[in-house]
Design an enzyme around this catalytic site. Structure first.
Site, PDB file in Angstrom:
ATOM      1  N   HIS A  17       0.841  -1.206   0.000  1.00 36.82           N
ATOM      2  CA  HIS A  17       0.000   0.000   0.000  1.00 36.82           C
ATOM      3  C   HIS A  17       0.877   1.257   0.000  1.00 36.82           C
ATOM      4  O   HIS A  17       0.598   2.222  -0.718  1.00 36.82           O
ATOM      5  CB  HIS A  17      -0.875   0.073   1.266  1.00 36.82           C
ATOM      6  CG  HIS A  17      -1.932  -0.986   1.388  1.00 36.82           C
ATOM      7  ND1 HIS A  17      -2.065  -1.779   2.500  1.00 36.82           N
ATOM      8  CD2 HIS A  17      -2.928  -1.358   0.541  1.00 36.82           C
ATOM      9  CE1 HIS A  17      -3.103  -2.597   2.346  1.00 36.82           C
ATOM     10  NE2 HIS A  17      -3.635  -2.364   1.161  1.00 36.82           N
ATOM     11  N   LYS A  41     -17.812  -5.779   8.408  1.00 36.60           N
ATOM     12  CA  LYS A  41     -16.581  -6.547   8.626  1.00 36.60           C
ATOM     13  C   LYS A  41     -16.109  -6.364  10.061  1.00 36.60           C
ATOM     14  O   LYS A  41     -16.379  -5.342  10.682  1.00 36.60           O
ATOM     15  CB  LYS A  41     -15.476  -6.046   7.686  1.00 36.60           C
ATOM     16  CG  LYS A  41     -15.587  -6.583   6.277  1.00 36.60           C
ATOM     17  CD  LYS A  41     -14.309  -6.248   5.506  1.00 36.60           C
ATOM     18  CE  LYS A  41     -14.366  -6.737   4.070  1.00 36.60           C
ATOM     19  NZ  LYS A  41     -13.163  -6.321   3.311  1.00 36.60           N
ATOM     20  N   ARG A  90      -2.387  -6.045  -8.293  1.00 41.02           N
ATOM     21  CA  ARG A  90      -1.265  -6.960  -8.075  1.00 41.02           C
ATOM     22  C   ARG A  90      -1.148  -7.990  -9.176  1.00 41.02           C
ATOM     23  O   ARG A  90      -0.093  -8.218  -9.717  1.00 41.02           O
ATOM     24  CB  ARG A  90      -1.435  -7.684  -6.734  1.00 41.02           C
ATOM     25  CG  ARG A  90      -1.101  -6.829  -5.540  1.00 41.02           C
ATOM     26  CD  ARG A  90      -1.535  -7.485  -4.286  1.00 41.02           C
ATOM     27  NE  ARG A  90      -2.973  -7.748  -4.335  1.00 41.02           N
ATOM     28  CZ  ARG A  90      -3.719  -8.069  -3.304  1.00 41.02           C
ATOM     29  NH1 ARG A  90      -3.173  -8.235  -2.132  1.00 41.02           N
ATOM     30  NH2 ARG A  90      -5.013  -8.264  -3.434  1.00 41.02           N
ATOM     31  N   SER A 128      -2.953  -7.623   3.088  1.00 41.88           N
ATOM     32  CA  SER A 128      -3.203  -7.473   4.529  1.00 41.88           C
ATOM     33  C   SER A 128      -3.588  -8.822   5.127  1.00 41.88           C
ATOM     34  O   SER A 128      -3.201  -9.155   6.256  1.00 41.88           O
ATOM     35  CB  SER A 128      -4.323  -6.469   4.770  1.00 41.88           C
ATOM     36  OG  SER A 128      -3.970  -5.214   4.263  1.00 41.88           O
TER      37      SER A 128
HETATM   38  O1  PNS Z   1      -8.727  -2.639   0.608  1.00 43.35           O
HETATM   39  P1  PNS Z   1      -9.940  -3.231  -0.019  1.00 43.35           P
HETATM   40  O2  PNS Z   1     -10.752  -3.994   0.998  1.00 43.35           O
HETATM   41  O3  PNS Z   1      -9.627  -4.034  -1.244  1.00 43.35           O
HETATM   42  O4  PNS Z   1     -10.828  -1.973  -0.489  1.00 43.35           O
HETATM   43  C1  PNS Z   1     -12.082  -2.159  -1.071  1.00 43.35           C
HETATM   44  C2  PNS Z   1     -12.826  -0.825  -1.188  1.00 43.35           C
HETATM   45  C3  PNS Z   1     -12.896  -0.123   0.148  1.00 43.35           C
HETATM   46  C4  PNS Z   1     -12.125   0.063  -2.180  1.00 43.35           C
HETATM   47  C5  PNS Z   1     -14.245  -1.126  -1.737  1.00 43.35           C
HETATM   48  O5  PNS Z   1     -14.820  -2.167  -0.990  1.00 43.35           O
HETATM   49  C6  PNS Z   1     -15.144   0.087  -1.707  1.00 43.35           C
HETATM   50  O6  PNS Z   1     -14.982   1.003  -2.479  1.00 43.35           O
HETATM   51  N1  PNS Z   1     -16.098   0.071  -0.757  1.00 43.35           N
HETATM   52  C7  PNS Z   1     -17.018   1.149  -0.537  1.00 43.35           C
HETATM   53  C8  PNS Z   1     -18.367   0.834  -1.211  1.00 43.35           C
HETATM   54  C9  PNS Z   1     -18.223   1.083  -2.691  1.00 43.35           C
HETATM   55  O7  PNS Z   1     -18.046   2.193  -3.139  1.00 43.35           O
HETATM   56  N2  PNS Z   1     -18.246  -0.024  -3.486  1.00 43.35           N
HETATM   57  C10 PNS Z   1     -17.964   0.071  -4.905  1.00 43.35           C
HETATM   58  C11 PNS Z   1     -19.210   0.114  -5.726  1.00 43.35           C
HETATM   59  S1  PNS Z   1     -19.416  -1.506  -6.360  1.00 43.35           S
END
Ligand code: PNS
Length: 161
Positions: A17, A41, A90, A128
């Site tokens: 990150h 979560k 990745r 993570s």
């Molecule tokens: O670090 P991560 O868990 O891969 O991040 C995922 C994240 C936070 C980017 C994603 O789950 C997200 O954007 N969540 C907020 C809700 C949202 O906007 N979803 C996308 C529309 S499908």
């Protein structure tokens, strides 16, 4: 001024990150790291702890700000007046999910584009989840996260025992 948000769970932030954050900070005038507060979560670190960890881990990178957010990433981007969402890619396994999310986000907010940065090769394996798995079994995580984050992870896991 070009502003991007970098949303994620960051539970915990990894060197992968941080690599993305450093590179995004070169591309944009301001990068706002958005730590998702997701009630669905049960993270290892609370959202406040994740924000504090990220602030400490990024304090040597200029143009970076850390905030928490709930709800949609595109709404967080709009709130920050950002027109880009940064995500790290990745491997092919990330691609399908990231593409779907980027396309959905583009429909939700046509003026917010997703910019993918391909993870540097040395961090291509890192997540993570892997870090937490290795730490759970007392493995060496010193190559995966900054030293103070490794300490915080071990301390948190001890209190959870
Ligand atoms: O670090 P991560 O868990 O891969 O991040 C995922 C994240 C936070 C980017 C994603 O789950 C997200 O954007 N969540 C907020 C809700 C949202 O906007 N979803 C996308 C529309 S499908």
């Amino acid at each position: 001024m070009s502003i991007a948000v970098y949303p994620g769970s960051f539970d915990p932030v990894t060197n992968g990150h941080l690599d993305i954050i450093r590179r995004a900070a070169e591309l944009f005038d301001q990068v706002v790291i958005g730590v998702l507060n997701n009630s669905a979560k049960t993270p290892l670190f609370s959202v406040e702890e994740r924000v504090n960890i990220l602030e400490k881990a990024t304090r040597d990178i200029s143009g970076v700000k850390v905030m928490s957010f709930s709800g949609l990433s595109v709404d967080f981007a709009k709130q920050c007046e950002a027109n880009a969402i940064v995500r790290g890619l990745r491997a092919v396994t990330d691609f399908e999910y990231e593409l779907q999310m980027a396309q959905t986000n583009r429909i939700l907010a046509t003026n917010v584009d997703t910019v993918f940065l391909t993870t540097s090769l040395e961090f291509a394996y890192l997540s993570s989840t892997t870090v937490k798995e290795v730490a759970k079994f007392d493995g060496d995580i010193s190559q995966f996260v900054p030293a103070f984050v490794a300490e915080a992870i071990h301390a948190k896991m001890k209190t959870a025992e």
